[in-house]
Design a protein around this motif. Structure first.
Motif, PDB file in Angstrom:
ATOM      1  N   PRO A 105       0.736  -1.343   0.021  1.00  0.00           N
ATOM      2  CA  PRO A 105      -0.044   0.073   0.189  1.00  0.00           C
ATOM      3  C   PRO A 105       0.838   1.314   0.151  1.00  0.00           C
ATOM      4  O   PRO A 105       2.054   1.527   0.395  1.00  0.00           O
ATOM      5  N   ALA A 106       0.306   2.238  -0.573  1.00  0.00           N
ATOM      6  CA  ALA A 106       0.941   3.507  -0.541  1.00  0.00           C
ATOM      7  C   ALA A 106       0.850   4.062   0.743  1.00  0.00           C
ATOM      8  O   ALA A 106      -0.128   3.739   1.499  1.00  0.00           O
ATOM      9  N   GLY A 107       1.571   5.156   1.116  1.00  0.00           N
ATOM     10  CA  GLY A 107       1.289   5.810   2.314  1.00  0.00           C
ATOM     11  C   GLY A 107       2.716   6.413   2.979  1.00  0.00           C
ATOM     12  O   GLY A 107       3.651   6.239   2.041  1.00  0.00           O
ATOM     13  N   ARG A 108       2.610   6.790   4.008  1.00  0.00           N
ATOM     14  CA  ARG A 108       3.776   7.476   4.689  1.00  0.00           C
ATOM     15  C   ARG A 108       4.521   6.031   5.672  1.00  0.00           C
ATOM     16  O   ARG A 108       3.753   5.503   6.224  1.00  0.00           O
ATOM     17  N   TYR A 109       5.682   6.146   5.567  1.00  0.00           N
ATOM     18  CA  TYR A 109       6.588   5.088   6.029  1.00  0.00           C
ATOM     19  C   TYR A 109       7.570   5.859   6.739  1.00  0.00           C
ATOM     20  O   TYR A 109       8.457   6.484   6.231  1.00  0.00           O
ATOM     21  N   ALA A 110       7.914   5.081   7.925  1.00  0.00           N
ATOM     22  CA  ALA A 110       9.072   5.209   8.749  1.00  0.00           C
ATOM     23  C   ALA A 110      10.078   4.324   8.166  1.00  0.00           C
ATOM     24  O   ALA A 110       9.848   3.038   8.092  1.00  0.00           O
ATOM     25  N   THR A 111      11.326   4.886   7.718  1.00  0.00           N
ATOM     26  CA  THR A 111      12.306   3.655   7.115  1.00  0.00           C
ATOM     27  C   THR A 111      13.676   4.207   7.390  1.00  0.00           C
ATOM     28  O   THR A 111      14.073   5.255   7.903  1.00  0.00           O
ATOM     29  N   VAL A 112      14.517   3.015   7.276  1.00  0.00           N
ATOM     30  CA  VAL A 112      15.736   3.287   7.700  1.00  0.00           C
ATOM     31  C   VAL A 112      16.781   2.236   6.817  1.00  0.00           C
ATOM     32  O   VAL A 112      16.165   1.159   6.580  1.00  0.00           O
ATOM     33  N   THR A 113      17.848   2.691   6.485  1.00  0.00           N
ATOM     34  CA  THR A 113      18.674   1.577   5.734  1.00  0.00           C
ATOM     35  C   THR A 113      19.664   0.953   6.831  1.00  0.00           C
ATOM     36  O   THR A 113      20.371   1.804   7.419  1.00  0.00           O
ATOM     37  N   HIS A 114      19.582  -0.245   6.731  1.00  0.00           N
ATOM     38  CA  HIS A 114      20.281  -0.917   7.899  1.00  0.00           C
ATOM     39  C   HIS A 114      21.637  -1.637   7.132  1.00  0.00           C
ATOM     40  O   HIS A 114      21.341  -2.088   6.188  1.00  0.00           O
ATOM     41  N   VAL A 115      22.904  -1.309   7.488  1.00  0.00           N
ATOM     42  CA  VAL A 115      24.016  -2.023   6.978  1.00  0.00           C
ATOM     43  C   VAL A 115      24.720  -2.992   7.971  1.00  0.00           C
ATOM     44  O   VAL A 115      25.045  -2.467   9.190  1.00  0.00           O
ATOM     45  N   GLY A 116      24.853  -4.190   7.428  1.00  0.00           N
ATOM     46  CA  GLY A 116      25.357  -5.171   8.405  1.00  0.00           C
ATOM     47  C   GLY A 116      24.785  -6.637   8.269  1.00  0.00           C
ATOM     48  O   GLY A 116      23.637  -6.790   7.434  1.00  0.00           O
ATOM     49  N   PRO A 117      24.862  -7.810   8.877  1.00  0.00           N
ATOM     50  CA  PRO A 117      24.451  -9.029   8.816  1.00  0.00           C
ATOM     51  C   PRO A 117      22.875  -9.015   9.108  1.00  0.00           C
ATOM     52  O   PRO A 117      22.313  -8.384   9.892  1.00  0.00           O
ATOM     53  N   PRO A 118      22.200 -10.078   8.630  1.00  0.00           N
ATOM     54  CA  PRO A 118      20.879 -10.173   8.814  1.00  0.00           C
ATOM     55  C   PRO A 118      20.695 -10.302  10.246  1.00  0.00           C
ATOM     56  O   PRO A 118      19.162 -10.048  10.620  1.00  0.00           O
ATOM     57  N   ASN A 119      21.304 -11.028  10.902  1.00  0.00           N
ATOM     58  CA  ASN A 119      21.158 -11.334  12.345  1.00  0.00           C
ATOM     59  C   ASN A 119      21.107 -10.076  13.292  1.00  0.00           C
ATOM     60  O   ASN A 119      20.749 -10.159  14.418  1.00  0.00           O
ATOM     61  N   THR A 120      21.409  -8.816  12.841  1.00  0.00           N
ATOM     62  CA  THR A 120      21.413  -7.789  13.570  1.00  0.00           C
ATOM     63  C   THR A 120      20.011  -6.836  13.187  1.00  0.00           C
ATOM     64  O   THR A 120      19.886  -5.689  13.596  1.00  0.00           O
ATOM     65  N   LEU A 121      19.193  -7.365  12.243  1.00  0.00           N
ATOM     66  CA  LEU A 121      18.034  -6.833  11.685  1.00  0.00           C
ATOM     67  C   LEU A 121      17.145  -6.525  12.868  1.00  0.00           C
ATOM     68  O   LEU A 121      16.405  -5.150  12.886  1.00  0.00           O
ATOM     69  N   LEU A 122      16.911  -7.314  13.736  1.00  0.00           N
ATOM     70  CA  LEU A 122      15.845  -7.110  14.986  1.00  0.00           C
ATOM     71  C   LEU A 122      16.461  -5.956  15.756  1.00  0.00           C
ATOM     72  O   LEU A 122      15.498  -5.165  16.007  1.00  0.00           O
ATOM     73  N   ALA A 123      17.673  -5.702  16.048  1.00  0.00           N
ATOM     74  CA  ALA A 123      18.252  -4.567  16.836  1.00  0.00           C
ATOM     75  C   ALA A 123      17.711  -3.329  15.969  1.00  0.00           C
ATOM     76  O   ALA A 123      17.514  -2.408  16.620  1.00  0.00           O
ATOM     77  N   ALA A 124      18.052  -3.383  14.818  1.00  0.00           N
ATOM     78  CA  ALA A 124      17.802  -2.099  13.948  1.00  0.00           C
ATOM     79  C   ALA A 124      16.335  -1.926  13.712  1.00  0.00           C
ATOM     80  O   ALA A 124      15.933  -0.798  13.584  1.00  0.00           O
ATOM     81  N   THR A 125      15.416  -2.784  13.826  1.00  0.00           N
ATOM     82  CA  THR A 125      14.058  -2.772  13.830  1.00  0.00           C
ATOM     83  C   THR A 125      13.653  -2.011  15.084  1.00  0.00           C
ATOM     84  O   THR A 125      12.875  -1.263  15.005  1.00  0.00           O
ATOM     85  N   ARG A 126      14.212  -2.615  16.276  1.00  0.00           N
ATOM     86  CA  ARG A 126      13.812  -1.778  17.444  1.00  0.00           C
ATOM     87  C   ARG A 126      14.450  -0.515  17.613  1.00  0.00           C
ATOM     88  O   ARG A 126      13.465   0.414  18.054  1.00  0.00           O
ATOM     89  N   ASP A 127      15.621  -0.259  17.028  1.00  0.00           N
ATOM     90  CA  ASP A 127      15.880   1.181  17.059  1.00  0.00           C
ATOM     91  C   ASP A 127      15.086   1.977  16.185  1.00  0.00           C
ATOM     92  O   ASP A 127      14.772   3.294  16.518  1.00  0.00           O
ATOM     93  N   LEU A 128      14.504   1.582  15.065  1.00  0.00           N
ATOM     94  CA  LEU A 128      13.673   2.296  14.272  1.00  0.00           C
ATOM     95  C   LEU A 128      12.338   2.478  14.932  1.00  0.00           C
ATOM     96  O   LEU A 128      11.616   3.684  15.014  1.00  0.00           O
ATOM     97  N   LEU A 129      11.681   1.648  15.856  1.00  0.00           N
ATOM     98  CA  LEU A 129      10.485   1.695  16.460  1.00  0.00           C
ATOM     99  C   LEU A 129      10.764   2.854  17.681  1.00  0.00           C
ATOM    100  O   LEU A 129      10.034   3.504  17.860  1.00  0.00           O
ATOM    101  N   ALA A 130      11.898   2.869  18.276  1.00  0.00           N
ATOM    102  CA  ALA A 130      12.034   3.749  19.518  1.00  0.00           C
ATOM    103  C   ALA A 130      12.293   5.179  18.754  1.00  0.00           C
ATOM    104  O   ALA A 130      11.830   6.023  19.233  1.00  0.00           O
TER     105      ALA A 130
END
Length: 180
Positions: A105-130
């Motif tokens: 869907p179209a709309g406004r999104y909070a977004t970030v580019t994460h650089v690093g291994p996939p196992n660090t995506l959960l931490a990046a997601t938590r940072d974006l949520l915060a």
């Protein structure tokens, strides 16, 4: 891929995006099995003369950290294809009846580019949520008990592991839809 990548969170407007994908309901342990189906989706495109219009993605539709996830792997395409139930004549790939068309869907999104291994995506997601919470942003999401139902929450994989073996350089864009 540029060496200069902004890893600062931002709010962006996204147009709707047609895609083809495969969905599954899995526990946390089964998420990797779903991600490994991206090549199957890519193979589905070729015999239909469709080309990707962007990076493959992983979409979370329902998240229950103690139960099951409803997820999809997909590939953006220029326009939603007519789905074919019969195999394409002469197709060298095994047909997948699970491939479906959809629209992010179209709309406004909070977004970030994460650089690093996939196992660090959960931490990046938590940072974006915060970050979003500090900016008083509200998600397009409904919580039912421990279950979260998302309007659109995606991880787009910009790096091809075949061409970049160093996981510290892998780039993934996280995009979580905001409430209207």
């Amino acid at each position: 891929m540029s060496d200069e990548v902004s890893t600062d969170p931002a709010v962006i407007d996204r147009a709707d995006q047609a895609y083809v994908g495969i969905g599954a309901t899995v526990t946390m342990a089964g998420l990797a099995e779903v991600a490994h189906r991206i090549p199957e989706v890519m193979s589905w495109l070729g015999p239909r003369n469709l080309t990707p219009a962007g990076a493959p993605f992983f979409r979370y539709n329902v998240i229950d950290m103690h139960g099951e996830f409803e997820v999809e792997v997909g590939v953006p395409v220029a326009s939603a294809p007519a789905m074919v139930s019969a195999p394409v004549a002469g197709s060298p790939v095994t047909e997948s009846p699970e491939v479906h068309a959809g629209v992010l869907p179209a709309g406004r999104y909070a977004t970030v580019t994460h650089v690093g291994p996939p196992n660090t995506l959960l931490a990046a997601t938590r940072d974006l949520l915060a970050w979003a919470e500090r900016h008083d942003l509200t998600w397009d999401m409904v919580a039912i008990g421990s279950e979260e139902r998302w309007g659109c929450r995606i991880e787009s994989y910009l790096t091809d592991p075949r061409s970049e073996p160093d996981t510290e350089k892998w780039q993934t864009v996280l995009a979580l839809r905001l409430a209207d």
